[in-house]
Design a protein around this motif. Sequence first.
Motif, PDB file in Angstrom:
ATOM      1  N   ARG A   5     -70.271  49.229  -9.691  1.00 48.41           N
ATOM      2  CA  ARG A   5     -70.019  50.575 -10.222  1.00 48.41           C
ATOM      3  C   ARG A   5     -71.086  51.548  -9.730  1.00 48.41           C
ATOM      4  N   GLU A   6     -72.340  51.124  -9.814  1.00 48.78           N
ATOM      5  CA  GLU A   6     -73.441  51.990  -9.406  1.00 48.78           C
ATOM      6  C   GLU A   6     -73.380  52.306  -7.909  1.00 48.78           C
ATOM      7  N   LEU A   9     -70.469  54.795  -7.372  1.00 49.15           N
ATOM      8  CA  LEU A   9     -70.818  56.154  -7.817  1.00 49.15           C
ATOM      9  C   LEU A   9     -71.803  56.823  -6.873  1.00 49.15           C
ATOM     10  N   GLU A  13     -71.074  60.309  -4.997  1.00 51.80           N
ATOM     11  CA  GLU A  13     -72.005  61.434  -5.143  1.00 51.80           C
ATOM     12  C   GLU A  13     -72.514  61.936  -3.797  1.00 51.80           C
ATOM     13  N   TYR A  22     -60.873  61.522  -9.025  1.00 51.69           N
ATOM     14  CA  TYR A  22     -61.638  60.441  -9.630  1.00 51.69           C
ATOM     15  C   TYR A  22     -61.434  60.466 -11.138  1.00 51.69           C
ATOM     16  N   SER A  23     -61.389  59.273 -11.746  1.00 52.64           N
ATOM     17  CA  SER A  23     -61.262  59.155 -13.199  1.00 52.64           C
ATOM     18  C   SER A  23     -62.292  58.162 -13.706  1.00 52.64           C
ATOM     19  N   GLU A  24     -63.154  58.599 -14.602  1.00 49.12           N
ATOM     20  CA  GLU A  24     -64.141  57.718 -15.209  1.00 49.12           C
ATOM     21  C   GLU A  24     -63.450  56.533 -15.885  1.00 49.12           C
ATOM     22  N   GLY A  25     -62.274  56.753 -16.456  1.00 46.55           N
ATOM     23  CA  GLY A  25     -61.532  55.690 -17.121  1.00 46.55           C
ATOM     24  C   GLY A  25     -61.014  54.615 -16.179  1.00 46.55           C
ATOM     25  N   SER A  26     -60.982  54.910 -14.882  1.00 48.21           N
ATOM     26  CA  SER A  26     -60.544  53.935 -13.883  1.00 48.21           C
ATOM     27  C   SER A  26     -61.701  53.136 -13.291  1.00 48.21           C
ATOM     28  N   GLN A  27     -62.921  53.605 -13.523  1.00 45.99           N
ATOM     29  CA  GLN A  27     -64.087  52.939 -12.941  1.00 45.99           C
ATOM     30  C   GLN A  27     -64.397  51.664 -13.716  1.00 45.99           C
ATOM     31  N   GLN A  28     -64.468  50.567 -13.008  1.00 49.99           N
ATOM     32  CA  GLN A  28     -64.776  49.260 -13.591  1.00 49.99           C
ATOM     33  C   GLN A  28     -66.143  48.795 -13.079  1.00 49.99           C
ATOM     34  N   TYR A  32     -62.388  49.743  -8.876  1.00 54.26           N
ATOM     35  CA  TYR A  32     -61.842  50.999  -9.378  1.00 54.26           C
ATOM     36  C   TYR A  32     -60.345  50.792  -9.501  1.00 54.26           C
TER      37      TYR A  32
END
Length: 142
Positions: A5-6, A9, A13, A22-28, A32
């Motif tokens: 994840r890091e 991201l 960035e 992008y969706s924060e709710g899709s990030q695992q 993703y």
Amino acid sequence: MILSRENILKLIESGDLVLDPYSEGSQQPASYDLRAGEDYVLKKGECTLVHSMERVELPAGVAATLMCRSSFGRKGVLIGGGYVDPGFRGNLTLCLVNMGPEDVPLPAGERCVQIIMHEVTEGSSTYNGRYQDSVGAVGSRI
């Protein structure tokens, strides 16, 4: 090495990786979840070409594997194909096959496929094939 994840991201960035929107709710933690780009019905016994809501742009040092989310696998939905070369740009066409006993609705925005990103070491070649800059679900071009 699978990107965390890091790592994902940081690449987003820096602008080197694009997952738009992008969706924060899709990030695992190590993947993703790609979302369906429109409403579909995955008919039993059929392959349906589904396009990702996200436009994906992979940098030269990243390749990806696509896996069906387990919640769909439990309904008998499998993914055909599933590798994305470094440098790919566009919507991903997801070949979803419903081997289950009934049709499966797939509404627009539903998380359906995981994209797992991998580091490519000592590689500088990037994809420049017939599916570059794909928009929507794209059938076979061979």
